[in-house]
Scaffold this motif. Structure first.
Motif, short mmCIF file in Angstrom:
data_model
loop_
_atom_site.label_atom_id
_atom_site.label_comp_id
_atom_site.label_asym_id
_atom_site.label_seq_id
_atom_site.Cartn_x
_atom_site.Cartn_y
_atom_site.Cartn_z
N GLU A 112 58.82 -1.03 120.78
CA GLU A 112 58.65 -0.90 119.74
C GLU A 112 58.25 -1.65 118.28
OE1 GLU A 112 63.05 -2.18 117.36
OE2 GLU A 112 63.06 -1.71 119.92
N ASN A 113 58.37 -1.26 117.30
CA ASN A 113 56.85 -1.80 116.38
C ASN A 113 57.73 -2.60 115.67
OD1 ASN A 113 55.04 0.54 117.00
ND2 ASN A 113 55.88 1.09 115.04
N LEU A 114 57.51 -3.80 115.03
CA LEU A 114 58.11 -4.77 114.69
C LEU A 114 57.33 -4.70 113.21
CD1 LEU A 114 59.98 -7.48 114.28
CD2 LEU A 114 57.94 -8.67 114.33
N GLY A 115 58.41 -4.17 112.38
CA GLY A 115 57.67 -3.75 110.61
C GLY A 115 56.85 -2.83 110.93
N SER A 116 55.71 -2.20 110.09
CA SER A 116 54.85 -1.31 109.57
C SER A 116 53.46 -2.00 110.16
CB SER A 116 55.00 -1.18 108.42
OG SER A 116 56.55 -0.37 108.14
N PRO A 117 52.75 -1.26 110.04
CA PRO A 117 51.39 -1.65 110.17
C PRO A 117 50.34 -2.34 109.33
CG PRO A 117 51.25 0.69 110.59
CD PRO A 117 52.14 -0.08 110.12
N VAL A 118 50.19 -3.88 109.06
CA VAL A 118 49.33 -4.50 107.90
C VAL A 118 47.36 -4.73 108.12
CG1 VAL A 118 51.52 -6.34 108.82
CG2 VAL A 118 49.58 -7.03 110.73
N SER A 119 47.36 -4.94 107.21
CA SER A 119 46.48 -5.37 107.22
C SER A 119 45.20 -6.10 107.94
CB SER A 119 45.82 -5.45 105.60
OG SER A 119 44.89 -5.65 105.27
N GLY A 120 43.95 -5.52 108.22
CA GLY A 120 43.61 -7.17 109.08
C GLY A 120 42.56 -7.83 108.32
N ASP A 121 43.08 -7.38 106.54
CA ASP A 121 42.06 -8.33 105.89
C ASP A 121 41.65 -9.51 106.37
OD1 ASP A 121 44.21 -9.04 105.14
OD2 ASP A 121 44.06 -8.10 102.87
N ALA A 165 44.77 -2.24 117.03
CA ALA A 165 44.37 -2.20 115.73
C ALA A 165 43.30 -0.33 115.63
CB ALA A 165 43.04 -3.12 115.47
N THR A 166 43.91 -0.09 114.29
CA THR A 166 42.69 0.57 114.11
C THR A 166 42.29 0.53 113.06
OG1 THR A 166 44.33 2.44 115.17
CG2 THR A 166 42.44 3.88 113.86
N GLY A 167 40.81 0.12 113.64
CA GLY A 167 40.37 -0.37 111.95
C GLY A 167 40.67 -1.40 111.16
N ASP A 168 41.11 -1.26 110.00
CA ASP A 168 41.58 -1.58 108.71
C ASP A 168 43.24 -2.29 109.66
OD1 ASP A 168 41.82 -4.31 107.21
OD2 ASP A 168 43.14 -3.40 106.40
N ASN A 169 44.08 -1.56 110.48
CA ASN A 169 45.65 -1.29 110.21
C ASN A 169 46.08 -1.50 111.08
OD1 ASN A 169 46.30 0.01 107.90
ND2 ASN A 169 45.75 2.36 109.09
N TYR A 170 46.70 -3.16 111.47
CA TYR A 170 46.90 -3.96 112.33
C TYR A 170 48.49 -3.80 112.79
CZ TYR A 170 42.68 -6.04 113.57
OH TYR A 170 41.33 -6.86 113.65
N GLU A 210 54.11 -13.99 111.85
CA GLU A 210 54.10 -14.33 110.52
C GLU A 210 52.54 -14.25 109.74
OE1 GLU A 210 54.16 -19.47 109.02
OE2 GLU A 210 53.02 -18.80 110.69
N ARG A 211 52.09 -13.92 109.10
CA ARG A 211 50.89 -13.75 108.15
C ARG A 211 50.08 -14.27 107.12
NH1 ARG A 211 47.16 -9.77 105.50
NH2 ARG A 211 46.19 -10.19 103.44
N THR A 212 49.38 -15.53 107.68
CA THR A 212 49.25 -16.39 107.45
C THR A 212 47.40 -17.00 105.87
OG1 THR A 212 49.82 -18.67 108.45
CG2 THR A 212 48.10 -19.43 107.06
N LYS A 213 47.21 -16.17 104.52
CA LYS A 213 46.60 -16.47 104.17
C LYS A 213 45.78 -17.38 103.53
CE LYS A 213 44.63 -12.76 101.01
NZ LYS A 213 44.69 -12.01 99.66
#
Length: 576
Positions: A539-548, A522-527, A495-498
């Motif tokens: 196993e990845n749950l979805g694609s990398p998400v932004s650390g913004d 995390a690799t920089g902005d990619n989590y 879950e992403r909360t912005k």
């Protein structure tokens, strides 16, 4: 970015003190066998700058405290150095470190560790306490820690001790407003408090116009002396240029002169350190002609390995009889986002002339410093706090939980239990988005490139149950990566909360016959969030998400990202 002034005005008048909250009391009740148990935690930092800049035998890294350890202040008694930092609504309040040499530091926990005396239970994460000062007074062999508390109607408070390793006395509320106090003791034993404040009523000339005040301090009553306050800096170095946020003042005495060192420009890209001189601790103070004495604001924004926002400093005489300064700074990621927060840096200080100057503080900063002569670098060994790239493992088998593990708005001890297989978190009926103490055991993100993994033994019983990992900048900006129920099935979700608005990024139905392994990398902005079932591969749950949303730039406030072992009995994140 939220300014300190906005936060100050919005919080100081509305925060009030309460005793233990209901969920804290309930946490002490016996929890059933279904409470999650975490074990085998591994945090590994992997920043490129440390790979490209290995240490030589006589070098150490700066920042000395990586992650959210801002607003450092430092003092010395004999061969012992003590350093404190801001902690906001993290608990315990005001982390404190000890060193014999300025290189190797031991974490002593928090100064304000009694919830009956410091209780940020209903504050935003950037409230609580910040900008402490710490001073040793040789005249009465006593340490003083002074700080502004945005909780419980405390305001500015001071605590004392003869030995910081043995704890501190109860907070004493001080009778002045403003923020960023520090205390100074003259050669004759007389005490003074300096702090940031608003200009006199009706005299504010522009947004960000602040002043520095000094008070005489009564050591017997532990109180500023009424009527002794005086404005000693108005606006900053040059009022005609409308300088903003003169703050974080510290008084020093050297060669029969008094020096006032302050931050100026706000805790962002214009941040700097400036210094003034006087023949009296009550002024008048004259600014140095070579101000600023520390800043990173003059250099290209796209410079490699950027350190920025340098300021909010304090000075101490080192073991080699040379001065050193500690100060805050940031190391943004490749998208110039500030996820690790404001960290504690160090530089040697040249005070051979009239004014102190931070060596290499006016050029782009590098990651390494020469150690004081005779010092051996033991960071990360023998119980000393690590820096550079390091790996921290936690199996929760020690009698004493490492101080790097903290609570948010309340003590970690209110929801954790050490059990046979690891650490059990007894979930509060509170989720991570509420302004309440959460049942989450946090550590700080200390690198831009890192991995954090844990083993979770857990079987959620209802859709209100969830346990896993959270990556959190604050209550309105965070990720939750955990296990919950949907009907009779078990799911893992992200879950992403912005800005307080939540969405499920990914979810998957899972079947667990054994322990579950969770990881964020995390690799920089990619989590990237991933999981491993029943001893299998990640196993990845979805694609990398932004650390913004984990950056100060996006979320605002003053803290860095936290990584938590999270459990709740009030889950509202539901799988797709």
């Amino acid at each position: 970015m939220i300014t300190r002034k906005v936060l100050f005005l919005c919080t100081i008048g509305i925060l009030c003190f309460f005793s233990l909250t209901a969920q804290e009391k309930n946490s002490k009740k016996k929890v059933g066998k279904q409470a999650p148990v975490f074990s085998n935690v591994v945090y590994q930092g992997d920043d490129e700058i440390y790979k490209k800049n290995p240490l030589k035998e006589d070098e150490f890294y700066s920042p000395v405290l990586q992650g959210c350890y801002p607003d450092p202040a430092i003092t010395r008694k004999g061969d012992d150095y003590y350093m404190v930092c801001s902690s906001f609504a993290m608990f315990p309040g005001v982390p404190i470190f000890h060193s014999k040499d300025l290189v190797n530091w031991t974490d002593l926990g928090g100064v304000l560790n009694k919830v009956s005396e410091f209780n940020p239970h209903d504050t935003g994460i950037s409230a609580g306490v910040y900008a402490p000062g710490i001073t040793y007074n040789p005249h009465n062999d006593t340490f003083y820690m002074i700080v502004t508390a945005f909780t419980g109607g405390l305001g500015n408070i001071i605590v004392k001790t003869k030995d910081p390793k043995k704890g501190w006395g109860s907070p004493i509320k001080l009778a002045f407003d403003g923020i960023d106090p520090s205390i100074f003791f003259d050669d004759n034993g007389k005490g003074y408090v300096v702090h940031n404040d608003a200009p006199d009523k009706g005299k504010e000339l522009y947004n960000g116009h602040r002043v520095i005040k000094v008070w005489e301090y009564d050591l017997e009553k532990d109180q500023v002396i009424p009527g002794t306050d005086k404005i000693i800096v108005d606006g900053g170095v040059d009022l005609s240029k409308k300088p903003i946020w003169i703050e974080a003042p510290h008084l020093y005495k050297k060669d029969n002169h008094y020096y006032l060192m302050c931050a100026e420009g706000g805790t962002g890209g214009n941040h700097s350190e400036v210094v003034f001189i006087s023949d009296s601790p009550k002024g008048p103070f004259k600014p140095a002609s070579n101000n600023p004495i520390l800043t990173q604001r003059y250099f290209p924004q796209n410079r490699p390995n950027k350190v920025d926002w340098a300021g909010h400093a304090d000075l101490v005489l080192g073991p080699d009889n040379k001065y050193y300064g500690v100060f805050l700074g940031i190391r943004p990621n490749e998208k110039d986002r500030v996820n690790a927060g404001r960290e504690t840096f160090m530089l040697p200080v040249d005070w051979s002339g009239t004014f102190p100057v931070f060596e290499n503080g006016l050029v782009p900063m590098g990651p390494k410093l020469k150690m004081p002569k005779g010092v051996v670098n033991k960071t990360g060994k023998d119980g000393f706090f690590p820096n550079g790239n390091f790996t921290f493992t936690e199996n929760f088998t020690s009698d004493k939980l490492d101080y790097r593990w903290i609570g948010l708005r309340g003590p970690r001890e209110h929801f954790i239990s050490v059990v046979k297989n690891g650490l059990q978190i007894n979930p509060f009926p509170v989720n991570i988005k509420e302004l309440k103490p959460t049942s989450t055991l946090f550590c700080r993100q200390q690198h831009n490139t890192f991995s954090f993994s844990t083993t979770l033994d857990y079987k959620p019983q209802t859709e209100s149950d969830l346990a896993g990992i959270t990556c959190l900048q604050n209550e309105r900006f965070n990720y939750v990566f955990g296990v919950t129920k949907k009907g009779k099935d078990t799911y893992i979700l992200l879950e992403r909360t912005k800005n307080g608005e939540s969405e499920i990024i990914s979810s998957a139905k899972i079947e667990t016959k054994g322990a579950l392994r969770l990881q964020v990398k995390a690799t920089g902005d990619n989590y990237q969030f991933s999981y491993a079932l029943n001893g299998g591969n990640f196993e990845n749950l979805g694609s990398p998400v932004s650390g913004d949303i984990l950056s100060t730039n996006v979320a605002g406030g003053f803290t860095g990202a936290l990584i938590g072992l999270y459990a709740t009995a009030s889950n509202n994140a539901h799988p797709k």
